[in-house]
Motif scaffolding. Structure first.
Motif, short mmCIF file in Angstrom:
data_model
loop_
_atom_site.label_atom_id
_atom_site.label_comp_id
_atom_site.label_asym_id
_atom_site.label_seq_id
_atom_site.Cartn_x
_atom_site.Cartn_y
_atom_site.Cartn_z
N HIS A 34 -17.01 42.32 -0.55
CA HIS A 34 -15.81 41.99 0.22
C HIS A 34 -14.60 41.68 -0.67
O HIS A 34 -13.48 42.05 -0.33
N VAL A 35 -14.83 40.97 -1.79
CA VAL A 35 -13.69 40.60 -2.63
C VAL A 35 -13.04 41.86 -3.20
O VAL A 35 -11.81 41.99 -3.24
N ALA A 36 -13.87 42.83 -3.58
CA ALA A 36 -13.30 44.05 -4.19
C ALA A 36 -12.78 45.03 -3.15
O ALA A 36 -11.76 45.68 -3.36
N SER A 37 -13.47 45.13 -2.00
CA SER A 37 -13.07 46.27 -1.15
C SER A 37 -13.05 46.03 0.35
O SER A 37 -13.11 46.99 1.11
N PHE A 38 -12.97 44.76 0.77
CA PHE A 38 -12.84 44.52 2.22
C PHE A 38 -11.35 44.58 2.54
O PHE A 38 -10.66 43.57 2.69
N ILE A 97 0.41 54.18 0.35
CA ILE A 97 -0.55 53.23 0.93
C ILE A 97 -0.98 52.21 -0.13
O ILE A 97 -1.20 52.55 -1.29
N ARG A 98 -1.06 50.94 0.29
CA ARG A 98 -1.62 49.90 -0.59
C ARG A 98 -2.82 49.30 0.13
O ARG A 98 -2.86 49.24 1.36
N LYS A 99 -3.78 48.87 -0.65
CA LYS A 99 -4.96 48.23 -0.04
C LYS A 99 -4.66 46.74 0.16
O LYS A 99 -4.13 46.08 -0.72
N PHE A 139 -13.29 35.34 10.22
CA PHE A 139 -11.84 35.33 9.99
C PHE A 139 -11.43 36.56 9.19
O PHE A 139 -12.06 36.86 8.18
N ARG A 140 -10.38 37.23 9.65
CA ARG A 140 -9.88 38.39 8.91
C ARG A 140 -8.37 38.42 9.00
O ARG A 140 -7.83 38.31 10.11
N ASN A 141 -7.73 38.58 7.87
CA ASN A 141 -6.27 38.62 7.87
C ASN A 141 -5.83 40.03 8.27
O ASN A 141 -5.33 40.80 7.45
#
Ligand code: GAP
Length: 459
Positions: free
Chosen positions: A80-84, A144-146, A201-203
């Protein structure tokens, strides 16, 4: 019948105390919602229905309630830290912000999903299909930005990065990290599953559609651990199990469909994924994701934690990492589907309509509405009956206005039964029970009342 819009639902929910705008007296906080008295009851009933079906009635599964804030290494291990992250794109002309994959999904009416596509693939598709900004109609986007969806906070008194923790982005990780604890303590044999409900929780970049996509929501997740090689069979089992449950709750079959993910759409670790979609007022949308996650989760946690998470098969003495089937549904999203499916403005005779929530009686926030015919004469007996019934069911008591008006108020919030207390109650120990859906009335002896209601409100 007029087609229900999301606006109708938002107004209905506010008027009757299901859902209010969050922080409303401070002009709200975008896309945050508070559940009112009836919304809370409905949510609880839905959560309990899920627990009943997935834990109590299923011989393979156990329950769990893990911490929301976990060791941050969990989220590094899970990826999740790298690619969520969601692909974020801005319109340079009107400065509106979008999820680039959603632009494609909306443009193709859900026919094309960009899950698993690279930024370059998404940008190319948008350009080739001339997908313009839905706000201003121009075609002038930033690259696009992640954007990572995990909410960060810190624990302890000093606010430095060493103390960074995350609000969980899904409940699933608390299950994976407890796989061995549950196996050992419950002497569980594979195949078995662990169920958990709770906040996630998801931003989110583009929350919206009322409670369909919010930044704070509740999930109900099962991680089902099985022997590799049996996984696809279990995948089929859980797909049917979930669909069955939704139909039992009362969702119309023609508003439900399964969408299998195409190969290129699958996460790299997933062997198969199916979404159960519901036809919400704004169109088809994902309700429940069911995925064969192989041994990905247990293997990354084994690697990062250094703990042996393999299962020792007592019959064959074989050691292996189980595969995981994950059915994951959002409680708020399911609640939205239930409300959209049940709310009607029904014609009942010439020039007359009634608002009615034709919800499965087991889910109805209030099961019984108790009505003294004449307050002064029947109030005492009605209060007595109320005091008994409210020990078993969620009840309301309504003594104001004509009986007809009181029926309508109960219909509007989906109360399956109105019980009128009149002279017959005092003289003959009977009450009149009026059914929400048929609007028919039946005389029932008070001694039989509890059984009568139990039968009707049990799933
Ligand atoms: N552990 C897998 C997982 O979390 P997901 O597809 O991201 O998978 C599962 O989420 C379900 O949670 C979705 O099908 C949806 O019902 C619900 N959900 C996801 N994001 C949500 C959001 N922002 N607001 C409300 N519900 C959400």
């Amino acid at each position: 019948m007029k087609k229900l819009t999301m606006e109708d639902l938002v107004n209905y929910c506010k008027q009757y105390g299901f859902i209010f705008q969050g922080s409303e007296i401070y002009n709200g906080l975008a896309n945050s919602w508070d559940f009112g008295p009836l919304g809370t009851l409905l949510k609880e009933n839905l959560r309990n229905a899920w627990k009943q079906k997935f834990v109590q009635e299923n011989k393979y599964n156990y329950g769990l309630d893990a911490a929301i804030i976990m060791n941050p290494k969990v989220w590094v291990a899970s990826g999740h830290v790298a690619s969520f992250a969601d692909p974020l794109i801005d319109c340079k002309k009107c400065k509106s912000r979008h999820r680039a994959d959603k632009l494609i999904e909306d443009f193709t009416n859900g026919e094309v999903t960009a899950d698993g596509w690279s930024n370059e693939e998404i940008e190319k598709y948008i350009a080739e299909h001339n997908i313009v900004c839905p706000v201003c109609g121009k075609m002038d986007y930033t690259p696009i930005r992640k954007f990572n969806l995990l909410f960060e906070t810190s624990i302890g008194v000093t606010d430095d990065t060493k103390n960074t923790v995350y609000l969980r982005g899904e409940t699933a990780q608390g299950i994976f990290t407890n796989f061995k604890n549950v196996e050992r303590s419950m002497r569980a044999k594979v195949p078995f599953g662990i169920c958990q409900t709770g906040k996630a929780f998801r931003n989110e970049i583009t929350p919206g559609n009322f409670i369909f996509r919010t930044r704070e929501f509740e999930q109900m997740e099962l991680e089902f651990f099985c022997k590799p090689g049996t996984d696809l069979e279990w995948f089929g089992y859980w797909k049917n199990y979930c669909m069955d449950f939704l139909r039992t709750l009362g969702l119309d079959s023609e508003k439900l469909r399964m969408r299998d993910h195409a190969k290129e759409e699958l996460a790299f670790y997933s062997k198969a994924t199916t979404d159960i979609e519901y036809l919400f007022p704004m169109g088809w949308g994902e309700l429940w994701g069911i995925a064969d996650r192989t041994d990905y989760d247990l293997s990354v946690h084994q690697e990062h934690s250094g703990e042996d998470l393999r299962y020792l098969d007592p019959e064959t003495n074989e050691k292996y990492l189980p595969y995981v089937i994950e059915p994951s549904v959002g409680l708020d999203r399911l609640l939205l589907a239930i409300l959209a499916n049940s709310y009607q403005v029904e014609e009942i005779g010439e020039n007359d309509t009634r608002e009615v929530l034709k919800i499965n009686p087991a889910l109805a926030p209030v099961k019984v509405n108790i009505l003294p015919l004449v307050k002064k004469i029947h109030g005492e007996k009605a209060t007595e009956i109320y005091s008994e019934l409210c020990k078993k069911f969620s009840c309301s008591y309504d003594e104001s206005g004509s009986i007809g008006k009181r029926y309508r108020r109960a219909d509007a919030i989906g109360t399956p039964f109105c019980i009128t207390i009149d002279d017959e109650t005092i003289n003959n120990n009977t009450v009149t029970v009026r059914n929400r859906d048929t609007m028919e009335q039946e005389v029932v002896n008070i001694n039989d009342l509890e059984d009568y209601i139990v039968k009707a409100v049990t799933l």
